[in-house]
Design an enzyme around this catalytic site. Structure first.
Site, PDB file in Angstrom:
ATOM      1  N   ARG A   1       0.846  -1.194   0.000  1.00  0.00           N
ATOM      2  CA  ARG A   1       0.000   0.000   0.000  1.00  0.00           C
ATOM      3  C   ARG A   1       0.885   1.249   0.000  1.00  0.00           C
ATOM      4  NH1 ARG A   1      -5.023  -2.232   2.303  1.00  0.00           N
ATOM      5  NH2 ARG A   1      -5.045  -4.139   1.059  1.00  0.00           N
TER       6      ARG A   1
ATOM      7  N   GLU B   1       0.642   4.181   0.918  1.00  0.00           N
ATOM      8  CA  GLU B   1      -0.101   5.134   1.732  1.00  0.00           C
ATOM      9  C   GLU B   1       0.896   5.894   2.608  1.00  0.00           C
ATOM     10  OE1 GLU B   1      -4.246   4.655   4.268  1.00  0.00           O
ATOM     11  OE2 GLU B   1      -3.148   2.893   3.557  1.00  0.00           O
TER      12      GLU B   1
ATOM     13  N   ARG C   1      -0.116   1.969  13.095  1.00  0.00           N
ATOM     14  CA  ARG C   1      -1.062   1.012  12.521  1.00  0.00           C
ATOM     15  C   ARG C   1      -0.739   0.685  11.061  1.00  0.00           C
ATOM     16  NH1 ARG C   1      -6.150   0.562  14.464  1.00  0.00           N
ATOM     17  NH2 ARG C   1      -6.995   0.527  12.355  1.00  0.00           N
ATOM     18  N   HIS C   2       0.128   1.452  10.455  1.00  0.00           N
ATOM     19  CA  HIS C   2       0.319   1.335   9.010  1.00  0.00           C
ATOM     20  C   HIS C   2       1.713   0.847   8.616  1.00  0.00           C
ATOM     21  CE1 HIS C   2      -3.240   3.989   9.046  1.00  0.00           C
ATOM     22  NE2 HIS C   2      -3.503   3.414   7.892  1.00  0.00           N
TER      23      HIS C   2
ATOM     24  N   GLU D   1     -10.034  -3.967  13.150  1.00  0.00           N
ATOM     25  CA  GLU D   1     -10.295  -4.841  12.016  1.00  0.00           C
ATOM     26  C   GLU D   1      -9.043  -5.634  11.632  1.00  0.00           C
ATOM     27  OE1 GLU D   1      -9.928  -3.431   8.099  1.00  0.00           O
ATOM     28  OE2 GLU D   1      -9.802  -5.610   7.910  1.00  0.00           O
TER      29      GLU D   1
ATOM     30  N   SER E   1     -11.237  -8.639   6.106  1.00  0.00           N
ATOM     31  CA  SER E   1     -12.359  -8.218   5.283  1.00  0.00           C
ATOM     32  C   SER E   1     -12.689  -9.351   4.342  1.00  0.00           C
ATOM     33  CB  SER E   1     -11.984  -6.985   4.457  1.00  0.00           C
ATOM     34  OG  SER E   1     -12.448  -5.830   5.064  1.00  0.00           O
TER      35      SER E   1
ATOM     36  N   ARG F   1      -1.413  -7.493  11.755  1.00  0.00           N
ATOM     37  CA  ARG F   1      -2.416  -6.983  12.690  1.00  0.00           C
ATOM     38  C   ARG F   1      -2.907  -8.054  13.651  1.00  0.00           C
ATOM     39  NH1 ARG F   1      -6.102  -2.401   9.743  1.00  0.00           N
ATOM     40  NH2 ARG F   1      -4.368  -0.956   9.460  1.00  0.00           N
TER      41      ARG F   1
END
Lengths: 571, 571
Positions: free
Chosen positions: A328, A330, A336-337, A491, A494, A545
């Protein structure tokens, strides 16, 4: 917790820490210099014990000693002569005749070693011990206790029971009476981060480079008086970071998660496959995707194996899983990333209902969470000794919690904090809402693990299958057969049923404002048109996670082997 | 073989094939149109059997039928009513009353189904069968036999023994007497590549896009009269490519290689780890590395996990392995090359000698090769039925072949082809030399698996440890503790002992003309200086090559799930 860490300690604390760190470094340097002088003063040639110690890459040991790993040492070795290779973790001199060392191996196995001179007297008065007794000189004792901590050494020793248990070591009922000791790989006199510092909780997770005037490592003092290091210092000293028992334990837990994931699925006839990392189109939205030049075209790094899992189903593989990196682009600098992380993905044919997919995913996650408690009890304990956490609450079998998205929002409105009184059933949740819901669910259902089902279509990608019954929420928004799974209100998964009919798929692609003829999408759609694709669904689990939130770590970066962040690509 | 394939068929053959392919497509199209007309003419409303067939996503079946997978059908099911979901692979009409279908599931499990009308007479004369007998109309027979091949269907059927074994199906001693049939996902009337074509050997591995005038797919006729397709056509029809039993078998073999690799190492206390794909420097030479923009800096895709495996050893992990993607930005359009492939890597502490590493690697490869023969006998047979190959010769236990590089070159000079009379002991081998040596070794030692050890330092990277004894070859070139492993004369593994002393490492880095302060190298070297790193070594296995060369496939692209080449990034 993470906010505190992200903000870091105050400037004053940092200044103090800097000064302290400088002082410590200086002290260590001087100690090292003293030791170096002492050692070089020893004239080894004169020493009757000279063949029994030293620095070498190729030590020779007596043939009757068994090579053994620390973790395998048990009472059956009492009285035996062994050869052990290990890290020298600590040492101290009791007297000129006697010294102690602490050896570590296998991540977290430690034992005490002692070395006692057998040559009596000094200088010209010295006398060799009786025939058959190991020859150990005072110089040898000095040499061993002066070895730099974290050097890799090999010792020959006799295993004996200590007078009383050695509380400071994991192997407390045995000790090593050293008869030979060789340094195989010497650590430098001053470590960039000591084992004691590495074993403290990380003080600061910011991955900003330190400013010029702050160049001395920020190591704010922890409660016990041992300076804690920042994540920057940890990663700049990657070997020391990894050697700490807490990181060894986290790595072992991470491996076990993968093993549990794999074994559960293989027992249920899932077959592994390998999706590509390099792909020809930014298929799932172009925003957070890495691009690269590729022989005159453009290539992209996969954000998920989604399309490829579905191609496997189209290709008749029935039930598949993959374990691999996803990317990602981002620019999020939070605990968290990460820009690269590991996805645990699965996809399966559906026979009657997409709830078959929920059941498999719920099954595999519970298998992982229960399995960790059984198989990694020691490792969890080690992690908790550094990063304290509340017990992870698992639902009792048969009492798993599955809530519809709209039910969850209602719960949040009615039992959550004031600020969430107006959350809507047709809009996706924020991270703050998720965490608040986690607290409500924990209080109400006594579990840290639950499923939210039937997300509104506004919150899901074009391939999510809309609920057959035509259920709507909020402002006439249809719900999907799609769900998220949560650990401690965060989360980790998904998933959902995917559209398998090409007409329905094209319609949804258009409805989401995507061009069905754009690169990547066209090939995706083509596959569904080329052949009949059975009903199917699946999900993707974020491995980093799962590890981080199960252990309640303050940052997902601690769960990764080599965390990649917008500012960190080395080592 | 690969040269033939790379060159492809002649232009004349292609023209002929094109014409044939066009004709075939037209024929299929017309047949499909006829069928479509027939089916739409059936007025379902009138049909007493109308609830027993059709197209639906949600068929309802009688509650007393057991859902079963084809692979689980055995004699115990004789006489039972079952529900089967499968691909309809073929069908034919015996008469207006009777039809046959061939169902396929689980990659390669096939069974014959038959459907027989129970309603006697036609039109107004028709009579329903006796109570308790399934209601099957002629229209239902017509519907079922008109289903497009490769559609995904669900049937209810009674399992029975056929009058004589159905030779064309893997499950030959049972057949399905169909009582209900529903299309769950319809294939189109014309497939981009038929199952018959997909099951032929790939005709052409070139990944050049076809020129405008050649736009019709090149499908030269194979011996059996069924047109074979090019790799381009295979990949453009990815689902059909994957559905062919040969590709299912190759995928299953590939998975088994990974499983055997993992289980062998885990039993020997190797721990998995995950090296990053995104790295901050082109550490192992900048030539063949993919670069990408990364938040204002430059990032690179890892060409191997080499440095990271060594960091794990420095970090006290003792023995590690990894399974994951590696990348090479090499513009090579051959059946031997891909830009992304899977590496099976390991690294371990060395106690006495680097031959410990050879033994583990030899052990794991033999475990894989022997394991495949035991566990994948069926799959190997399927692959050979499409891509014939000679038996892979394995050495008898205790007779493994390890040759020094110089010995191998001598062998090649003395027993190899004329052109290799002058190969030198201090220069790396070419692919042609490797293959020639493979033939010499096979003839002399009766094995397709062997090790070449002690490569000259000119042929190895800077981290390769030079032989302690100071042995030299050729023009005074030192040899290294580094080796390659070969399958059928093709390299599948490179490995060796690594330098663990920072001074020696820096010296070799400089000697190889690399700047020890360049990005990536500096951090690598720093790790060795920061802590003592024990002696260690390891190796990397190319998974795709192991699969391809073990099976003697004409291209490594057949072994990959989604081959990435300079011209191919989709699907």
């Amino acid at each position: 917790m993470e906010e505190d860490n992200a903000a870091g300690p105050s400037k004053k604390a940092l200044k103090k820490a800097e000064a302290k760190a400088k002082k410590e470094a200086l002290k260590a340097q001087r100690a090292a210099e003293r030791v170096a002088t002492q050692v070089s003063n020893i004239e080894l040639e004169d020493d009757p014990a000279k063949d029994n110690y030293g620095t070498t890459t190729n030590p020779t040991f007596s043939a009757d000693a068994e090579e053994v790993e620390l973790r395998d040492l048990d009472d059956s070795y009492d009285g035996k002569k062994v050869v052990i290779r290990a890290w020298l973790q600590n040492s101290r001199t009791q007297s000129a005749k006697m010294g102690f060392v602490e050896l570590r191996k296998g991540g977290n196995w430690t034992i005490q070693g002692l070395v006692l001179a057998t040559i009596t007297g000094t200088g010209a008065e010295s006398q060799l011990p009786a025939e058959g007794t190991p020859v150990i000189s005072r110089r040898m004792v000095k040499f061993i206790t002066a070895i730099n901590p974290e050097s890799f050494i090999a010792v020959e020793a006799q295993v004996k029971r200590p007078l009383e248990p050695v509380k400071s070591c994991r192997i407390s009922t045995l000790e090593l009476h050293i008869t030979k000791a060789f340094v195989l790989a010497a650590a430098p006199p001053v470590l960039g981060m000591t084992m004691a510092a590495s074993s403290q909780p990380v003080a600061n997770f910011s991955d900003e480079e330190p400013k010029a005037e702050e160049e001395v490592k920020k190591e704010p003092e922890a409660e016990g008086g041992i300076p804690a290091a920042s994540m920057l210092t940890h990663l700049d000293n990657i070997a020391m970071h990894k050697r700490a028992p807490v990181q060894q334990a986290i790595a072992d837990i991470r491996i076990e998660v993968k093993r549990l994931f794999r074994s559960y699925l293989e027992e249920r006839r899932f077959k592994e496959f390998e999706p590509p990392c390099l792909i020809g189109a930014a298929s799932e939205g172009g925003a957070n995707v890495f691009r690269l030049a590729y022989f005159g075209q453009e290539a992209f790094l996969a954000q998920s194996p989604q399309f490829y899992k579905q191609f496997e189903i189209a290709g008749g593989r029935e039930r598949v899983f993959s374990i691999g990196p996803v990317f990602r682009a981002e620019n999020s600098n939070t605990p968290r990333h990460m820009t690269e992380f590991t996805g645990l993905d699965l996809e399966m044919e559906i026979k009657h209902s997409y709830t078959e997919v929920i059941s498999v995913l719920e099954g595999v996650l519970l298998h992982i969470l229960r399995g960790l408690r059984e198989r990694c009890a020691d490792e969890i304990q080690i992690v908790r000794s550094v990063y304290p956490s509340e017990d992870f609450l698992l639902p009792e079998p048969g009492k798993e919690v599955r809530l519809n998205f709209a039910e969850a929002q209602k719960l949040l409105r009615e039992e959550g904090p004031e600020e969430f009184r107006n959350v809507r059933d047709d809009e996706d949740m924020s991270t703050a809402q998720e965490k608040a819901l986690g607290a409500v669910v924990r209080a109400k259902y006594n579990t840290d693990f639950y499923v939210l089902d039937k997300f509104p279509e506004t919150a899901r990608p074009f391939y999510a299958k809309v609920d057959d019954a035509g259920t709507t929420v909020g402002d006439n928004v249809r719900v999907t057969n799609a769900f998220d799974f949560f650990l401690r209100g965060q989360e980790v998964l998904s998933g959902g049923q995917r559209i398998n009919d090409p007409k329905e798929l094209e319609e949804r692609i258009r409805a989401k404002g995507v061009d069905p003829n754009s690169e990547g999408i066209k090939e995706y759609l083509t596959t569904f048109r080329q052949v009949g694709v059975p009903p199917h669904g699946g999900g993707g689990i974020g491995l980093d996670r799962v590890v981080a939130w199960f252990l309640a770590l303050p940052s997902v970066h601690l769960a990764a082997f080599y965390p990649r962040t917008p500012k960190r690509l080395l080592p």
